[in-house]
Each structure stands twice: as C-alpha cells, then as structure tokens.
Design a protein around this motif. Structure first.
Motif, PDB file in Angstrom:
ATOM      1  N   THR A  20       0.795  -1.234   0.000  1.00 41.44           N
ATOM      2  CA  THR A  20       0.000   0.000   0.000  1.00 41.44           C
ATOM      3  C   THR A  20       0.816   1.266   0.000  1.00 41.44           C
ATOM      4  O   THR A  20       0.262   2.350   0.091  1.00 41.44           O
ATOM      5  CB  THR A  20      -0.921   0.046   1.232  1.00 41.44           C
ATOM      6  OG1 THR A  20      -0.140  -0.093   2.403  1.00 41.44           O
ATOM      7  CG2 THR A  20      -1.960  -1.041   1.163  1.00 41.44           C
ATOM      8  N   VAL A 111      -5.797   4.430   3.350  1.00 36.83           N
ATOM      9  CA  VAL A 111      -6.742   4.016   2.319  1.00 36.83           C
ATOM     10  C   VAL A 111      -8.136   4.488   2.689  1.00 36.83           C
ATOM     11  O   VAL A 111      -8.711   4.058   3.684  1.00 36.83           O
ATOM     12  CB  VAL A 111      -6.730   2.486   2.138  1.00 36.83           C
ATOM     13  CG1 VAL A 111      -7.769   2.060   1.094  1.00 36.83           C
ATOM     14  CG2 VAL A 111      -5.345   2.009   1.725  1.00 36.83           C
ATOM     15  N   THR A 113     -11.900   5.717   0.658  1.00 35.95           N
ATOM     16  CA  THR A 113     -12.633   5.896  -0.592  1.00 35.95           C
ATOM     17  C   THR A 113     -13.713   6.974  -0.455  1.00 35.95           C
ATOM     18  O   THR A 113     -14.627   7.048  -1.270  1.00 35.95           O
ATOM     19  CB  THR A 113     -13.287   4.571  -1.027  1.00 35.95           C
ATOM     20  OG1 THR A 113     -14.097   4.060   0.042  1.00 35.95           O
ATOM     21  CG2 THR A 113     -12.229   3.539  -1.380  1.00 35.95           C
ATOM     22  N   SER A 161      -5.659   7.400  -0.591  1.00 40.82           N
ATOM     23  CA  SER A 161      -6.191   6.870  -1.850  1.00 40.82           C
ATOM     24  C   SER A 161      -7.159   7.815  -2.538  1.00 40.82           C
ATOM     25  O   SER A 161      -7.281   7.792  -3.767  1.00 40.82           O
ATOM     26  CB  SER A 161      -6.858   5.512  -1.609  1.00 40.82           C
ATOM     27  OG  SER A 161      -7.765   5.583  -0.532  1.00 40.82           O
ATOM     28  N   TYR A 166      -5.710   6.702 -10.799  1.00 39.23           N
ATOM     29  CA  TYR A 166      -5.140   5.702 -11.702  1.00 39.23           C
ATOM     30  C   TYR A 166      -5.428   6.150 -13.131  1.00 39.23           C
ATOM     31  O   TYR A 166      -6.588   6.400 -13.490  1.00 39.23           O
ATOM     32  CB  TYR A 166      -5.772   4.335 -11.431  1.00 39.23           C
ATOM     33  CG  TYR A 166      -5.469   3.290 -12.482  1.00 39.23           C
ATOM     34  CD1 TYR A 166      -4.279   2.579 -12.471  1.00 39.23           C
ATOM     35  CD2 TYR A 166      -6.398   3.019 -13.495  1.00 39.23           C
ATOM     36  CE1 TYR A 166      -4.009   1.622 -13.434  1.00 39.23           C
ATOM     37  CE2 TYR A 166      -6.137   2.074 -14.463  1.00 39.23           C
ATOM     38  CZ  TYR A 166      -4.946   1.374 -14.427  1.00 39.23           C
ATOM     39  OH  TYR A 166      -4.679   0.435 -15.387  1.00 39.23           O
ATOM     40  N   THR A 192     -12.076   2.194  -7.333  1.00 43.17           N
ATOM     41  CA  THR A 192     -10.931   1.782  -6.522  1.00 43.17           C
ATOM     42  C   THR A 192     -10.019   0.870  -7.333  1.00 43.17           C
ATOM     43  O   THR A 192     -10.472  -0.118  -7.919  1.00 43.17           O
ATOM     44  CB  THR A 192     -11.401   1.049  -5.254  1.00 43.17           C
ATOM     45  OG1 THR A 192     -12.235   1.911  -4.492  1.00 43.17           O
ATOM     46  CG2 THR A 192     -10.212   0.624  -4.403  1.00 43.17           C
ATOM     47  N   ARG A 193      -8.746   1.228  -7.387  1.00 45.04           N
ATOM     48  CA  ARG A 193      -7.739   0.432  -8.086  1.00 45.04           C
ATOM     49  C   ARG A 193      -6.587   0.172  -7.137  1.00 45.04           C
ATOM     50  O   ARG A 193      -6.022   1.106  -6.561  1.00 45.04           O
ATOM     51  CB  ARG A 193      -7.223   1.193  -9.306  1.00 45.04           C
ATOM     52  CG  ARG A 193      -8.219   1.312 -10.449  1.00 45.04           C
ATOM     53  CD  ARG A 193      -8.197   0.051 -11.300  1.00 45.04           C
ATOM     54  NE  ARG A 193      -8.992   0.216 -12.494  1.00 45.04           N
ATOM     55  CZ  ARG A 193      -8.676  -0.314 -13.664  1.00 45.04           C
ATOM     56  NH1 ARG A 193      -7.564  -1.017 -13.789  1.00 45.04           N
ATOM     57  NH2 ARG A 193      -9.461  -0.175 -14.713  1.00 45.04           N
ATOM     58  N   THR A 194      -6.209  -1.086  -6.992  1.00 42.66           N
ATOM     59  CA  THR A 194      -5.102  -1.456  -6.110  1.00 42.66           C
ATOM     60  C   THR A 194      -4.003  -2.132  -6.917  1.00 42.66           C
ATOM     61  O   THR A 194      -4.273  -3.035  -7.713  1.00 42.66           O
ATOM     62  CB  THR A 194      -5.572  -2.393  -4.995  1.00 42.66           C
ATOM     63  OG1 THR A 194      -6.571  -1.727  -4.203  1.00 42.66           O
ATOM     64  CG2 THR A 194      -4.419  -2.779  -4.080  1.00 42.66           C
ATOM     65  N   THR A 195      -2.776  -1.672  -6.716  1.00 43.14           N
ATOM     66  CA  THR A 195      -1.596  -2.265  -7.351  1.00 43.14           C
ATOM     67  C   THR A 195      -0.555  -2.463  -6.253  1.00 43.14           C
ATOM     68  O   THR A 195      -0.755  -2.021  -5.116  1.00 43.14           O
ATOM     69  CB  THR A 195      -1.029  -1.334  -8.444  1.00 43.14           C
ATOM     70  OG1 THR A 195      -0.342  -0.243  -7.821  1.00 43.14           O
ATOM     71  CG2 THR A 195      -2.131  -0.794  -9.363  1.00 43.14           C
ATOM     72  N   THR A 199      -3.190   2.132  -3.519  1.00 43.88           N
ATOM     73  CA  THR A 199      -4.615   2.075  -3.857  1.00 43.88           C
ATOM     74  C   THR A 199      -5.103   3.471  -4.196  1.00 43.88           C
ATOM     75  O   THR A 199      -4.847   4.426  -3.468  1.00 43.88           O
ATOM     76  CB  THR A 199      -5.440   1.517  -2.683  1.00 43.88           C
ATOM     77  OG1 THR A 199      -5.026   0.176  -2.419  1.00 43.88           O
ATOM     78  CG2 THR A 199      -6.925   1.522  -2.996  1.00 43.88           C
ATOM     79  N   SER A 200      -5.802   3.590  -5.300  1.00 41.91           N
ATOM     80  CA  SER A 200      -6.400   4.862  -5.686  1.00 41.91           C
ATOM     81  C   SER A 200      -7.914   4.743  -5.647  1.00 41.91           C
ATOM     82  O   SER A 200      -8.470   3.664  -5.867  1.00 41.91           O
ATOM     83  CB  SER A 200      -5.957   5.261  -7.100  1.00 41.91           C
ATOM     84  OG  SER A 200      -6.388   4.302  -8.046  1.00 41.91           O
TER      85      SER A 200
END
Length: 214
Positions: A20, A111, A113, A161, A166, A192-195, A199-200
């Motif tokens: 994260t 994180v 949202t 986030s 993203y 929500t995008r997690t890499t 997380t965005s």
C-alpha cells in the motif's frame, strides 16, 4: 542500464511500502493551478440539497452537478468530500520515523474511498506528478498514478487513496520525462484500483497529457 530504466526503478523503490505504499515527499511542491490563473468556476461544486428551515423559509435549490461534457480545471482539493476540503493541505506531510529512524519501515498509505462523488464521470483537467506502473514499453509510460506530490523519502506518508488517480493514456509519457509535472485531461470515475504501489479511489482515461508550466 538506460537512463529511463534507472529512473523508473528509482521511482518504484521510493514507492514500495508492502502493498500500500506510494511515493511521497516535500520536494517539489504539489503542482496546483496557480491562483492567478484559476477561475472561480474551476472548483468542483459542492453537493447540495433542498432544505426548509423550521421557521418555514423557502427551500434552497440544490447546486447542479457538473455536466460530464463540460471541461473543468480542478485541483486536488476538489476530489475530496466537501467536509474534508477545509482541512486540505497542499503540502506533503513531514516524515514519520519510529525508533529505528531511517532504518525503519516505509510510511503506510491511508486508504479511504470517501470522495466528492459529484465529480464522477466529469471531464476534468488536473495537475500532478506521474508514478509509473510497470515497465515502460518502447520508452513510453502508458499506465500510471497521478499524485499531488512526489519525491524520494519513503518515510513521508504517501497520498491517501482519495488523492490518487489511476490513469491510462494511449499516447503515454516518455519514461525519461516522468519526473516533470503534468496536466492530465480526461473523464474521471470513482473507482478503486489497487496495485503493488498503492490504492487509488479514482480512475481516468486520459485524452491529453501535457507538461505543466510553472
């Protein structure tokens, strides 16, 4: 090792924080549209609702949501819900060190949202810095996070986030120039995008990426 590969690796190292962490630092300052150039209409309108007072006053009409086909030049503050905008600080937070000092673990991303949902599917133009996701292809970065600040100190808390976008761009950005600040234009979505880099709470398909002029 090529200059672009070395630079991309340096950015990735600065961003890794288990699953994260993302890049964060105090240099350079967050690129936001200069006050002298920002028209008052560029801020995302706050959500409103019709209200009646107990004294029987006339109802207040809600503020309209932005039209999805009308370009808005926004700032990072506008991505936040109205209740959080007053507390917004455009500067990167100070480094956080534990008992181990510089040898301690990297700062962890917050994180959340909670966002300004009125901007969902709006056409926006937002300034920020690029954090490449994956290796550049043919010297071009086409998938990245857009963030309000960037740097090298992994102990500076990364952007939460709801302050990360993203981005996918067909044209992309030259890998050797990702250290510059950019304007990114496109339709933004609450998603929500997690890499491995973080997380965005937002995503955007860019139809234009242009270098920011200070």
């Amino acid at each position: 090792m090529s200059r672009s590969t070395s630079f991309a690796c340096a950015l990735a190292c600065a961003f890794l924080c288990e699953t994260t962490a993302v890049v964060a630092a105090t240099q350079p300052a967050a690129p936001s549209a200069p006050a002298s150039k920002q028209p008052a209409s560029t801020s995302a309108p706050a959500a409103g609702s019709a209200k009646k007072s107990t004294a029987g006053a006339k109802a207040v009409a809600p503020k309209p949501k932005p039209k999805t086909n009308e370009l808005q030049e926004i700032d990072w503050r506008d991505l936040l819900p109205e209740t959080d905008r007053k507390k917004y600080n455009p500067n990167a937070p100070a480094p956080v060190h534990g008992p181990l000092g510089e040898g301690g673990p990297p700062a962890v991303q917050v994180v959340t949202t909670t966002v300004n949902s009125d901007l969902d599917q709006a056409l926006v133009k937002l300034p920020g810095f690029i954090v490449p996701l994956g290796e550049p292809k043919d010297g071009v970065v086409r998938e990245f996070y857009l963030v309000p600040y960037i740097g090298e100190d992994i102990h500076v808390p990364p952007p939460p986030s709801n302050q990360m976008v993203y981005v996918r761009s067909a044209a992309g950005v030259a890998a050797e120039a990702v250290h510059e600040a950019y304007w990114v234009t496109g339709k933004i979505h609450v998603e929500t995008r997690t890499t491995p880099l973080g997380t965005s709470a937002w995503s955007l398909v860019a139809n234009k990426v242009e270098q920011y002029q200070y």
